[in-house]
Design a protein around this motif. Sequence first.
Motif, PDB file in Angstrom:
ATOM      1  N   GLU A 106       7.485   8.892 -15.026  1.00 48.91           N
ATOM      2  CA  GLU A 106       7.557   8.202 -16.322  1.00 48.91           C
ATOM      3  C   GLU A 106       6.410   7.212 -16.530  1.00 48.91           C
ATOM      4  O   GLU A 106       6.289   6.616 -17.608  1.00 48.91           O
ATOM      5  CB  GLU A 106       8.886   7.464 -16.446  1.00 48.91           C
ATOM      6  CG  GLU A 106      10.096   8.386 -16.532  1.00 48.91           C
ATOM      7  CD  GLU A 106      11.405   7.615 -16.517  1.00 48.91           C
ATOM      8  OE1 GLU A 106      11.665   6.886 -17.500  1.00 48.91           O
ATOM      9  OE2 GLU A 106      12.155   7.715 -15.524  1.00 48.91           O
ATOM     10  N   LEU A 107       5.563   7.061 -15.538  1.00 51.17           N
ATOM     11  CA  LEU A 107       4.426   6.147 -15.674  1.00 51.17           C
ATOM     12  C   LEU A 107       3.244   6.797 -16.385  1.00 51.17           C
ATOM     13  O   LEU A 107       2.245   6.128 -16.655  1.00 51.17           O
ATOM     14  CB  LEU A 107       3.976   5.649 -14.296  1.00 51.17           C
ATOM     15  CG  LEU A 107       4.959   4.733 -13.559  1.00 51.17           C
ATOM     16  CD1 LEU A 107       4.420   4.399 -12.174  1.00 51.17           C
ATOM     17  CD2 LEU A 107       5.209   3.458 -14.352  1.00 51.17           C
ATOM     18  N   LYS A 108       3.344   8.074 -16.711  1.00 43.21           N
ATOM     19  CA  LYS A 108       2.239   8.747 -17.407  1.00 43.21           C
ATOM     20  C   LYS A 108       1.902   8.006 -18.696  1.00 43.21           C
ATOM     21  O   LYS A 108       2.773   7.733 -19.527  1.00 43.21           O
ATOM     22  CB  LYS A 108       2.611  10.191 -17.729  1.00 43.21           C
ATOM     23  CG  LYS A 108       1.448  10.982 -18.335  1.00 43.21           C
ATOM     24  CD  LYS A 108       1.777  12.453 -18.478  1.00 43.21           C
ATOM     25  CE  LYS A 108       0.575  13.230 -19.012  1.00 43.21           C
ATOM     26  NZ  LYS A 108       0.821  14.675 -19.100  1.00 43.21           N
ATOM     27  N   GLY A 109       0.616   7.646 -18.848  1.00 46.09           N
ATOM     28  CA  GLY A 109       0.154   6.924 -20.028  1.00 46.09           C
ATOM     29  C   GLY A 109       0.428   5.433 -19.992  1.00 46.09           C
ATOM     30  O   GLY A 109       0.029   4.710 -20.906  1.00 46.09           O
ATOM     31  N   LYS A 110       1.060   4.946 -18.935  1.00 44.88           N
ATOM     32  CA  LYS A 110       1.420   3.529 -18.836  1.00 44.88           C
ATOM     33  C   LYS A 110       0.314   2.730 -18.135  1.00 44.88           C
ATOM     34  O   LYS A 110      -0.608   3.283 -17.526  1.00 44.88           O
ATOM     35  CB  LYS A 110       2.720   3.365 -18.053  1.00 44.88           C
ATOM     36  CG  LYS A 110       3.901   4.138 -18.623  1.00 44.88           C
ATOM     37  CD  LYS A 110       4.331   3.607 -19.972  1.00 44.88           C
ATOM     38  CE  LYS A 110       5.615   4.283 -20.446  1.00 44.88           C
ATOM     39  NZ  LYS A 110       6.026   3.849 -21.789  1.00 44.88           N
ATOM     40  N   LYS A 111       0.447   1.414 -18.202  1.00 43.82           N
ATOM     41  CA  LYS A 111      -0.513   0.505 -17.565  1.00 43.82           C
ATOM     42  C   LYS A 111       0.029   0.056 -16.208  1.00 43.82           C
ATOM     43  O   LYS A 111       1.172  -0.401 -16.112  1.00 43.82           O
ATOM     44  CB  LYS A 111      -0.755  -0.721 -18.443  1.00 43.82           C
ATOM     45  CG  LYS A 111      -1.463  -0.431 -19.755  1.00 43.82           C
ATOM     46  CD  LYS A 111      -1.651  -1.716 -20.552  1.00 43.82           C
ATOM     47  CE  LYS A 111      -2.369  -1.436 -21.876  1.00 43.82           C
ATOM     48  NZ  LYS A 111      -2.521  -2.685 -22.674  1.00 43.82           N
ATOM     49  N   ILE A 112      -0.830   0.170 -15.181  1.00 38.00           N
ATOM     50  CA  ILE A 112      -0.459  -0.261 -13.836  1.00 38.00           C
ATOM     51  C   ILE A 112      -1.453  -1.328 -13.373  1.00 38.00           C
ATOM     52  O   ILE A 112      -2.669  -1.106 -13.391  1.00 38.00           O
ATOM     53  CB  ILE A 112      -0.464   0.904 -12.829  1.00 38.00           C
ATOM     54  CG1 ILE A 112       0.474   2.022 -13.286  1.00 38.00           C
ATOM     55  CG2 ILE A 112      -0.053   0.401 -11.442  1.00 38.00           C
ATOM     56  CD1 ILE A 112       0.490   3.230 -12.359  1.00 38.00           C
ATOM     57  N   GLY A 113      -0.936  -2.453 -12.945  1.00 34.76           N
ATOM     58  CA  GLY A 113      -1.785  -3.529 -12.429  1.00 34.76           C
ATOM     59  C   GLY A 113      -1.992  -3.393 -10.931  1.00 34.76           C
ATOM     60  O   GLY A 113      -1.022  -3.248 -10.179  1.00 34.76           O
ATOM     61  N   ILE A 139      -1.916   5.604  -6.180  1.00 33.54           N
ATOM     62  CA  ILE A 139      -2.555   6.905  -6.442  1.00 33.54           C
ATOM     63  C   ILE A 139      -1.779   8.022  -5.745  1.00 33.54           C
ATOM     64  O   ILE A 139      -1.492   9.067  -6.344  1.00 33.54           O
ATOM     65  CB  ILE A 139      -4.022   6.887  -5.978  1.00 33.54           C
ATOM     66  CG1 ILE A 139      -4.856   5.941  -6.851  1.00 33.54           C
ATOM     67  CG2 ILE A 139      -4.620   8.295  -6.014  1.00 33.54           C
ATOM     68  CD1 ILE A 139      -6.248   5.655  -6.309  1.00 33.54           C
ATOM     69  N   LEU A 140      -1.422   7.802  -4.496  1.00 30.93           N
ATOM     70  CA  LEU A 140      -0.666   8.804  -3.740  1.00 30.93           C
ATOM     71  C   LEU A 140       0.713   9.039  -4.359  1.00 30.93           C
ATOM     72  O   LEU A 140       1.198  10.180  -4.419  1.00 30.93           O
ATOM     73  CB  LEU A 140      -0.510   8.370  -2.280  1.00 30.93           C
ATOM     74  CG  LEU A 140      -1.797   8.260  -1.456  1.00 30.93           C
ATOM     75  CD1 LEU A 140      -1.469   7.761  -0.048  1.00 30.93           C
ATOM     76  CD2 LEU A 140      -2.529   9.594  -1.401  1.00 30.93           C
ATOM     77  N   ALA A 141       1.341   7.968  -4.822  1.00 36.37           N
ATOM     78  CA  ALA A 141       2.659   8.087  -5.447  1.00 36.37           C
ATOM     79  C   ALA A 141       2.574   8.902  -6.741  1.00 36.37           C
ATOM     80  O   ALA A 141       3.429   9.765  -7.009  1.00 36.37           O
ATOM     81  CB  ALA A 141       3.225   6.701  -5.732  1.00 36.37           C
ATOM     82  N   LEU A 142       1.543   8.652  -7.531  1.00 34.58           N
ATOM     83  CA  LEU A 142       1.346   9.413  -8.768  1.00 34.58           C
ATOM     84  C   LEU A 142       1.155  10.896  -8.452  1.00 34.58           C
ATOM     85  O   LEU A 142       1.752  11.768  -9.101  1.00 34.58           O
ATOM     86  CB  LEU A 142       0.131   8.887  -9.528  1.00 34.58           C
ATOM     87  CG  LEU A 142       0.259   7.497 -10.165  1.00 34.58           C
ATOM     88  CD1 LEU A 142      -1.099   7.006 -10.668  1.00 34.58           C
ATOM     89  CD2 LEU A 142       1.277   7.503 -11.309  1.00 34.58           C
ATOM     90  N   GLU A 143       0.339  11.185  -7.460  1.00 33.92           N
ATOM     91  CA  GLU A 143       0.080  12.586  -7.099  1.00 33.92           C
ATOM     92  C   GLU A 143       1.350  13.279  -6.594  1.00 33.92           C
ATOM     93  O   GLU A 143       1.551  14.463  -6.841  1.00 33.92           O
ATOM     94  CB  GLU A 143      -1.022  12.651  -6.046  1.00 33.92           C
ATOM     95  CG  GLU A 143      -2.388  12.248  -6.601  1.00 33.92           C
ATOM     96  CD  GLU A 143      -3.501  12.300  -5.565  1.00 33.92           C
ATOM     97  OE1 GLU A 143      -4.683  12.228  -5.966  1.00 33.92           O
ATOM     98  OE2 GLU A 143      -3.193  12.426  -4.362  1.00 33.92           O
ATOM     99  N   SER A 144       2.205  12.523  -5.927  1.00 34.60           N
ATOM    100  CA  SER A 144       3.460  13.108  -5.436  1.00 34.60           C
ATOM    101  C   SER A 144       4.378  13.500  -6.588  1.00 34.60           C
ATOM    102  O   SER A 144       5.263  14.351  -6.424  1.00 34.60           O
ATOM    103  CB  SER A 144       4.192  12.122  -4.525  1.00 34.60           C
ATOM    104  OG  SER A 144       4.826  11.097  -5.277  1.00 34.60           O
ATOM    105  N   ALA A 145       4.159  12.875  -7.748  1.00 31.31           N
ATOM    106  CA  ALA A 145       4.972  13.172  -8.924  1.00 31.31           C
ATOM    107  C   ALA A 145       4.274  14.140  -9.873  1.00 31.31           C
ATOM    108  O   ALA A 145       4.716  14.329 -11.014  1.00 31.31           O
ATOM    109  CB  ALA A 145       5.313  11.875  -9.658  1.00 31.31           C
TER     110      ALA A 145
END
Length: 327
Positions: free
Chosen positions: A141-148, A160-166
Motif C-alpha cells: 500500500e506504500l506505492k506512490g506514497k512518501k517515505i522518509g 528498498i528490500l521490503a518494497l521489493e518483497s512486496a
Amino acid sequence: MIKKNKLIFMMILSISMIFLAACGGSSNSEEASTNNKADKNVIKIGYQKGNTLNILKENKLLEEALESEGYKIEWKMFVHGGALLEGLYSGAIDFGHAADGSAIFAQASGKPLVYVGADAPNPEGVGLMVLKESGITSIAELKGKKIGVLKGGNHHYLAILALESAGLTADDVQWVYPEDAAQGRAIFETKQVDALASYDPFFASVETELDVLTLTEGENYNYPNRTFYFATPDFYENHLDLVKEILATIDESDKWANENKGEVAKLISQALGIDEAVITKQVERRTFGASGITQEIIDAQQRQADKYFEVDLIPAKLDVSKDMPMK
C-alpha cells in the motif's frame, strides 16, 4: 676607564642574553616534543548515541585496558555515521563506528578508510513504520506514497528490500531525505511523509512514543544490518596490535552488555537523557558482539553496494573488499 667598564658590561649582557635565549629555545623544544609525544598517546574515538561504543565509553573498560600502556582515550560524539566518517577522513578521530550504508557512500567517493571489525547482526534494530491512523496495513500500500529516510542509511536499504518483497521497486515511492533522525521523526509525526524508516535508538523511540504499525516486524529480508568499526589507514597500518586490542575490548564490553541489559539501559538512558523505556526496547531486542571481518560479512556488504548502484544511490559499481582486510 668608564668606557672600558661599560664595554665589558655590554659584552657580558650580550653573552647572557644569548645564553638565556638558547635555554629558552631548548625549553620550548622540549615542551613541543612532550606535547607531540602526549598527542601520540591519545586515541581519538568517534561514537553515536546508543551504539556499542557509547556503551564502551560509559563503562570505561577501554580506559582500564589501555591505561597501563600509557594511552588516553578522547571520545567525540557524532549525530550520524556519515558525519563520523567525515571526522575519520579529516583526522579528527582515529577510530569509529558507523552503519554499512555510510561506509558504502564513503568508498564510492574514494574516501580513505579501513573496515577493521563488525558488530553482530542486528536486523531488529531497523524498521519501516506507518502511523496506525493512516490506515496503511501493508508494504504494498506504500506505492506512490512518501517515505522518509536518511539517504543511503541502513534503514533506507531495509525499506528498498521490503518494497521489493512486496513486488514494488524503489521508483514506486517518493523518497524524502531529512537531515537527521530527529527531523525524520518530525516530518513523520506531522504527516509530511506517509511512512518512516529509522534505526535504533530513534526507531525504538518512535515505536515507544507514537501509535505506529511496523510493517517490517519479524522480517529480515536476508539483511543482517551490521554496523562496522573503522580506522584511518595510518592508524590501521601503524597500530594494528592496538586496533586488535580495541576490538577485543569492545567484544568484552558487548559480552558484559548481553549479561547486564538492564544496567546498560539505565547507563545509556542517563548518559543521553533518553527515556529508559526507549533504551530498554533497543537493548532488549539485540545481541551484542564484535568480530573481525569475514568473507560472509564482505559478501553481505557487497550485496548492499550492488543494490545501491542498481537504484542509483552511488554512481559506479564498487568492490567493497578492497577496504575490508581479513586479519
